[in-house]
Design a protein around this motif. Structure first.
Motif, mmCIF file in Angstrom:
data_model
loop_
_atom_site.group_PDB
_atom_site.id
_atom_site.type_symbol
_atom_site.label_atom_id
_atom_site.label_comp_id
_atom_site.label_asym_id
_atom_site.label_seq_id
_atom_site.Cartn_x
_atom_site.Cartn_y
_atom_site.Cartn_z
ATOM 1 N N LEU A 112 1.017 -1.201 -0.207
ATOM 2 C CA LEU A 112 0.071 0.332 0.279
ATOM 3 C C LEU A 112 0.367 1.024 0.508
ATOM 4 C CD1 LEU A 112 -2.425 -1.439 2.822
ATOM 5 C CD2 LEU A 112 -3.034 -1.214 0.056
ATOM 6 N N VAL A 113 0.642 2.331 -0.176
ATOM 7 C CA VAL A 113 0.682 3.914 -0.038
ATOM 8 C C VAL A 113 0.960 4.224 0.999
ATOM 9 C CG1 VAL A 113 0.605 5.930 -0.917
ATOM 10 C CG2 VAL A 113 0.730 4.516 -2.994
ATOM 11 N N PRO A 114 1.577 4.675 1.254
ATOM 12 C CA PRO A 114 2.805 5.284 1.237
ATOM 13 C C PRO A 114 4.337 4.090 1.728
ATOM 14 C CG PRO A 114 2.181 6.252 4.202
ATOM 15 C CD PRO A 114 1.315 5.222 3.015
ATOM 16 N N GLU A 115 3.593 3.140 1.471
ATOM 17 C CA GLU A 115 5.012 2.508 1.653
ATOM 18 C C GLU A 115 5.894 1.927 0.335
ATOM 19 O OE1 GLU A 115 6.409 -2.437 2.648
ATOM 20 O OE2 GLU A 115 3.996 -1.985 2.715
ATOM 21 N N VAL A 116 4.837 2.155 -0.973
ATOM 22 C CA VAL A 116 5.172 1.561 -1.955
ATOM 23 C C VAL A 116 4.717 2.467 -2.580
ATOM 24 C CG1 VAL A 116 5.777 -0.485 -1.725
ATOM 25 C CG2 VAL A 116 3.601 0.231 -2.334
ATOM 26 N N GLY A 117 4.786 3.164 -4.580
ATOM 27 C CA GLY A 117 4.441 4.264 -5.007
ATOM 28 C C GLY A 117 4.369 3.336 -6.523
ATOM 29 N N TYR A 118 3.790 3.820 -7.287
ATOM 30 C CA TYR A 118 3.821 3.482 -9.054
ATOM 31 C C TYR A 118 5.420 2.396 -9.117
ATOM 32 C CZ TYR A 118 3.336 3.044 -13.703
ATOM 33 O OH TYR A 118 2.840 2.863 -15.496
ATOM 34 N N PRO A 119 5.099 1.724 -9.744
ATOM 35 C CA PRO A 119 4.019 0.493 -9.995
ATOM 36 C C PRO A 119 4.231 -0.945 -9.358
ATOM 37 C CG PRO A 119 5.587 0.250 -11.699
ATOM 38 C CD PRO A 119 6.285 0.787 -10.252
ATOM 39 N N ALA A 120 4.564 -0.650 -8.306
ATOM 40 C CA ALA A 120 4.954 -2.074 -7.299
ATOM 41 C C ALA A 120 3.113 -2.380 -6.646
ATOM 42 C CB ALA A 120 4.806 -0.977 -6.232
ATOM 43 N N PRO A 121 2.235 -2.157 -6.597
ATOM 44 C CA PRO A 121 1.367 -2.904 -6.029
ATOM 45 C C PRO A 121 0.239 -3.718 -7.516
ATOM 46 C CG PRO A 121 0.775 -0.576 -5.386
ATOM 47 C CD PRO A 121 2.021 -0.610 -6.236
ATOM 48 N N ALA A 122 0.606 -2.891 -9.026
ATOM 49 C CA ALA A 122 0.389 -3.613 -9.703
ATOM 50 C C ALA A 122 1.745 -4.834 -9.792
ATOM 51 C CB ALA A 122 0.428 -3.180 -11.116
ATOM 52 N N GLU A 123 2.929 -4.564 -9.614
ATOM 53 C CA GLU A 123 3.285 -5.847 -9.634
ATOM 54 C C GLU A 123 3.254 -6.612 -8.883
ATOM 55 O OE1 GLU A 123 8.013 -3.434 -10.596
ATOM 56 O OE2 GLU A 123 7.004 -3.751 -8.540
ATOM 57 N N ASP A 124 2.967 -6.506 -7.173
ATOM 58 C CA ASP A 124 2.535 -7.431 -6.142
ATOM 59 C C ASP A 124 1.126 -8.074 -7.370
ATOM 60 O OD1 ASP A 124 4.094 -6.941 -4.866
ATOM 61 O OD2 ASP A 124 3.031 -5.682 -3.649
ATOM 62 N N VAL A 125 0.412 -7.694 -7.850
ATOM 63 C CA VAL A 125 -0.725 -8.488 -8.441
ATOM 64 C C VAL A 125 -0.109 -9.291 -9.633
ATOM 65 C CG1 VAL A 125 -2.581 -8.571 -9.945
ATOM 66 C CG2 VAL A 125 -2.832 -6.517 -7.691
ATOM 67 N N ARG A 126 0.647 -9.104 -10.275
ATOM 68 C CA ARG A 126 1.340 -9.586 -11.189
ATOM 69 C C ARG A 126 1.806 -10.904 -10.800
ATOM 70 N NH1 ARG A 126 6.908 -7.644 -13.196
ATOM 71 N NH2 ARG A 126 6.758 -7.961 -10.980
ATOM 72 N N ASP A 127 2.773 -10.581 -9.688
ATOM 73 C CA ASP A 127 3.271 -12.036 -8.928
ATOM 74 C C ASP A 127 2.408 -12.802 -8.607
ATOM 75 O OD1 ASP A 127 5.642 -10.241 -9.705
ATOM 76 O OD2 ASP A 127 6.122 -10.010 -7.492
ATOM 77 N N ALA A 128 1.684 -12.731 -7.391
ATOM 78 C CA ALA A 128 0.561 -13.482 -7.092
ATOM 79 C C ALA A 128 -0.426 -14.503 -8.563
ATOM 80 C CB ALA A 128 -0.512 -12.990 -6.851
ATOM 81 N N VAL A 129 -0.058 -13.519 -9.061
ATOM 82 C CA VAL A 129 -1.427 -14.647 -10.164
ATOM 83 C C VAL A 129 0.336 -15.493 -11.134
ATOM 84 C CG1 VAL A 129 -1.841 -14.532 -12.746
ATOM 85 C CG2 VAL A 129 -2.565 -12.502 -10.780
ATOM 86 N N VAL A 130 1.665 -15.697 -11.436
ATOM 87 C CA VAL A 130 2.306 -16.241 -11.537
ATOM 88 C C VAL A 130 3.112 -16.958 -10.838
ATOM 89 C CG1 VAL A 130 4.596 -15.980 -11.675
ATOM 90 C CG2 VAL A 130 3.220 -14.436 -13.081
ATOM 91 N N TRP A 131 2.535 -16.347 -9.343
ATOM 92 C CA TRP A 131 2.703 -17.554 -7.955
ATOM 93 C C TRP A 131 2.016 -18.732 -8.572
ATOM 94 C CZ3 TRP A 131 0.433 -20.328 -4.286
ATOM 95 C CH2 TRP A 131 1.579 -21.309 -3.275
ATOM 96 N N VAL A 132 0.748 -18.171 -8.649
ATOM 97 C CA VAL A 132 -0.427 -19.657 -8.887
ATOM 98 C C VAL A 132 -0.291 -20.393 -10.318
ATOM 99 C CG1 VAL A 132 -2.604 -19.981 -9.125
ATOM 100 C CG2 VAL A 132 -2.024 -18.764 -7.089
ATOM 101 N N VAL A 133 0.535 -19.298 -10.868
ATOM 102 C CA VAL A 133 0.678 -20.159 -12.200
ATOM 103 C C VAL A 133 2.142 -21.859 -11.837
ATOM 104 C CG1 VAL A 133 1.096 -20.388 -14.920
ATOM 105 C CG2 VAL A 133 -0.003 -18.858 -14.549
ATOM 106 N N ASP A 134 2.997 -20.853 -11.249
ATOM 107 C CA ASP A 134 4.362 -21.907 -11.411
ATOM 108 C C ASP A 134 4.124 -23.000 -10.166
ATOM 109 O OD1 ASP A 134 5.377 -20.543 -13.037
ATOM 110 O OD2 ASP A 134 6.251 -18.533 -11.997
ATOM 111 N N ASN A 135 3.048 -22.606 -9.339
ATOM 112 C CA ASN A 135 3.175 -23.449 -8.190
ATOM 113 C C ASN A 135 1.084 -24.974 -8.610
ATOM 114 O OD1 ASN A 135 4.865 -23.263 -6.357
ATOM 115 N ND2 ASN A 135 4.553 -21.030 -7.260
ATOM 116 N N VAL A 136 1.418 -24.843 -9.127
ATOM 117 C CA VAL A 136 0.023 -25.853 -9.641
ATOM 118 C C VAL A 136 -0.785 -27.054 -8.654
ATOM 119 C CG1 VAL A 136 -1.408 -27.159 -11.279
ATOM 120 C CG2 VAL A 136 -0.617 -24.425 -11.804
ATOM 121 N N SER A 137 0.682 -27.542 -8.594
ATOM 122 C CA SER A 137 1.059 -29.135 -7.646
ATOM 123 C C SER A 137 0.640 -28.369 -6.463
ATOM 124 C CB SER A 137 1.729 -29.562 -7.761
ATOM 125 O OG SER A 137 3.373 -29.078 -7.603
#
Length: 309
Positions: A112-137
């Motif tokens: 969250l802001v003000p801990e981070v700014g653009y585009p860190a939250p969107a990067e977190d969204v990306r990383d969460a989706v990638v993690w699920v894709v990479d950790n199906v099992s």
């Protein structure tokens, strides 16, 4: 929904508390059915807020359900996948709602802001989706023999969550990072109540973007206008469904209309939009699992299922 109908206000800061409070007894009455849905928590990164809850559909829907990622709002500075009591069932009920309709549903926290700014939250969204894709099992073994179908991904973002999804899809540096691992897997994007353009004369929440000038460059509407890829390949983005509450604040109505028009101009065809009848900006998601006001979500589910055929 009676309490929502009786409240004439539309501005978010005036309705968020009363709307949350109005649904507490409705959700509490359904606590058993909400908590009956299997839920597991995973870390998709090393930071405290890089965690996600996964809600599993019943086995009757099959062993490889499509995956829905829900990105909540909070005006850049607030929000959590588990809200403090007495509102702790709000997103749990949403996760259970979509899981009970056949979607393995993921609700991830982001920084969250003000801990981070653009585009860190969107990067977190990306990383969460990638993690699920990479950790199906891993995701599957934690459930009841159900593994996500990571070739059938959907993203649903509300308010600033919609902003983060558009940023992920259209900001060049982020789009390049998902071109291989994610974009071919995403069947559809649902954008609900987003603020896609900002009035630099009145809005004060530019700490996320860095400055008013940067906000003008990085807002979703400008990213859409700048997206050269859409000029040459209008179908290079996932299909988009727009969602809007019937009683959105003026800024959401105005920016939603502008974004819809710009997206249609880029794609050369109509973009579907559905309305949450009787809803304000907050009640759209809070109602899910309450037994009231769920029609918009059922329509969105049908739209997503059509993209699985």
């Amino acid at each position: 929904m009676d309490a929502v109908a009786k409240n004439p206000e539309t501005e978010v800061w005036k309705i968020v508390g009363p709307t949350h409070d109005a649904f507490v007894p409705l959700l509490e009455a359904r606590r058993a059915s909400i908590e009956k849905v299997e839920k597991k928590t995973f870390r998709y990164g090393t930071l405290p807020r890089q965690q996600a809850n996964v809600y599993y559909p019943p086995p009757s829907f099959g062993k490889k359900p499509p995956v829905l990622f829900f990105v909540y709002g909070g005006g850049f500075v607030t929000g959590a996948r588990i809200l403090p009591a007495p509102h702790s069932l709000i997103y749990a009920s949403l996760g259970a709602f979509f899981a009970q309709r056949g979607f393995l549903t993921v609700i991830a926290d982001y920084r969250l802001v003000p801990e981070v700014g653009y585009p860190a939250p969107a990067e977190d969204v990306r990383d969460a989706v990638v993690w699920v894709v990479d950790n199906v099992s891993t995701v599957g073994s934690a459930g009841i023999g159900i593994e996500p179908d990571t070739d059938a991904l959907f993203l649903l973002g509300h308010s600033v969550g919609a902003v983060y999804i558009v940023t992920l899809m259209l900001a060049r540096e982020l789009r390049l990072s998902i071109a291989g691992p994610l974009l071919p897997r995403i069947r559809g994007v649902v954008l609900s109540g987003g603020c896609y353009t900002y009035d630099l004369g009145t809005r004060l929440d530019f700490q996320y973007y860095g400055s008013r000038e940067k906000a003008a460059e990085r807002e979703p509407l400008q990213l859409l206008k700048d997206a050269q890829l859409l000029k040459d390949a209008p179908d290079n983005l996932p299909e988009v469904l727009l969602v809007q509450a019937e009683r959105e604040p003026d800024w959401a109505v105005s920016s939603g209309d502008k974004f819809k028009a710009a997206l249609e101009a880029r794609r050369g065809r109509e973009v579907k939009r559905i309305f949450g009848k009787g809803h304000n900006h907050i009640s759209m998601n809070v109602a899910l699992g309450s037994g009231e006001g769920v029609e918009w979500a059922e329509e969105a589910i049908e739209w997503m299922k059509e993209r699985l055929l």
